[in-house]
Write an enzyme that holds these catalytic residues in place. Sequence first.
Site, PDB file in Angstrom:
ATOM      1  N   LYS A 120      17.683  14.739  57.126  1.00 54.20           N
ATOM      2  CA  LYS A 120      16.818  15.637  57.887  1.00 54.20           C
ATOM      3  C   LYS A 120      16.923  15.379  59.385  1.00 54.20           C
ATOM      4  O   LYS A 120      16.814  16.312  60.169  1.00 54.20           O
ATOM      5  CB  LYS A 120      15.360  15.515  57.424  1.00 54.20           C
ATOM      6  CG  LYS A 120      15.108  16.185  56.078  1.00 54.20           C
ATOM      7  CD  LYS A 120      13.634  16.448  55.856  1.00 54.20           C
ATOM      8  CE  LYS A 120      13.395  17.108  54.499  1.00 54.20           C
ATOM      9  NZ  LYS A 120      11.970  17.191  54.162  1.00 54.20           N
ATOM     10  N   LYS A 202      23.837  23.641  42.978  1.00 49.90           N
ATOM     11  CA  LYS A 202      22.548  23.995  42.380  1.00 49.90           C
ATOM     12  C   LYS A 202      21.992  25.264  43.010  1.00 49.90           C
ATOM     13  O   LYS A 202      22.192  25.505  44.207  1.00 49.90           O
ATOM     14  CB  LYS A 202      21.552  22.860  42.651  1.00 49.90           C
ATOM     15  CG  LYS A 202      21.116  22.134  41.397  1.00 49.90           C
ATOM     16  CD  LYS A 202      20.267  20.933  41.728  1.00 49.90           C
ATOM     17  CE  LYS A 202      18.800  21.280  41.865  1.00 49.90           C
ATOM     18  NZ  LYS A 202      17.951  20.088  42.013  1.00 49.90           N
ATOM     19  N   LYS A 205      17.343  28.152  47.596  1.00 49.07           N
ATOM     20  CA  LYS A 205      16.908  29.269  48.421  1.00 49.07           C
ATOM     21  C   LYS A 205      17.728  29.385  49.713  1.00 49.07           C
ATOM     22  O   LYS A 205      17.721  30.416  50.359  1.00 49.07           O
ATOM     23  CB  LYS A 205      15.414  29.165  48.726  1.00 49.07           C
ATOM     24  CG  LYS A 205      15.024  27.912  49.458  1.00 49.07           C
ATOM     25  CD  LYS A 205      13.537  27.896  49.745  1.00 49.07           C
ATOM     26  CE  LYS A 205      13.144  26.668  50.535  1.00 49.07           C
ATOM     27  NZ  LYS A 205      13.267  25.407  49.778  1.00 49.07           N
TER      28      LYS A 205
END
Length: 340
Positions: A120, A202, A205
């Site tokens: 991140k 996978k 979104k």
Amino acid sequence: MENTASVHAKKIMLSGIQPSGDLHLGNYLGAVKNWSGLAEEFDCFYFMADLHSITVRQNPAELRRRSVSQLAQYIACGLDPEKNTLFIQSHVHEHAELGWILNCYTMFGELSRMTQFKDKSAKNAENINGGLFTYPSLMAADILLYQADFVPVGQDQKQHCELTRDIALRFNNIYGETFKVPEPYIPKVGARIMSLGTPTSKMSKSDPQGCVFIMDSPEEIARKFKRAVTDSDTENCVRYAPEEKPGVANLMSIYSSVTGRSFAEIENEFAGQGYGAFKRAVGEAVIETLRPIREESQRILADKEYLRGVYTQGAERASSAARRTLRKVYKRIGFVEKPF
Ligand code: TRP
């Protein structure tokens, strides 16, 4: 009384959900669909992790809308608010309080090794804030507050669960038995659903073309399945071979999850038909599976009073469990007892 005793005999399961977007078919078939059955066996707590969300910049109106809309979607997927404790993390202030305390029992070195922090911070180089760094201590607080036995987690959260165990053990070693040391819960069932566009990754979104959201219209779902990547083999035949034919295998997993049919039955059903007919059938089956969920989500979302009731009751139940643990912690570490 008898009732209370049996409730407490159940093991405790807890999971936090980042209110980061609509639920998709991978979330549903891989996880949430199976959660509804867990309530028989476990005392389950699920919360919208809004405190965690602000470690990356959020639009306030969007965050508020998503926290509630995601809660509605979980209920529509079968999480019954009478059988599960559903709440919003920021409504139970004990999370922030224990989070601070656990920061003081978590090492800089440990936090520095977290791969999610490294990922991140690479992605948000302009906003590497303290919260992003101490995110795992807050997550440990979420779990330890409820004396959870099990935490159902995906691969990406395993390291955080390990750290939670280390923090609990460290605290217990210093102050005596205070926290239950939780274990990751790996569900026995649950399909791993891949992207319709890139069947080797996978469903996510961040790849909206390969991702079917539970709120998508039937037309949209049909379109996404029509464009689903099948394999560039010449046999044009529905056969389960995940290495060779990952696209077809993924569609078979989806179809199997929604119809309950085995791979052998699916191969028979589509014998002699090409990928086109197969993709259409999978799309239709998914549309019919998601239709009642989407309609129920919309109905719940329109009923603001009901939703408010759900998260009020959830926060009340959660608070009383959280308060008990926090009181014990304050006492153990030497804080003066609050006289009021
Ligand atoms: N970190 C989790 C995620 O990103 C969300 C989360 C917050 C969580 N607190 C938790 C999950 C406690 C399990 C238990 O998915």
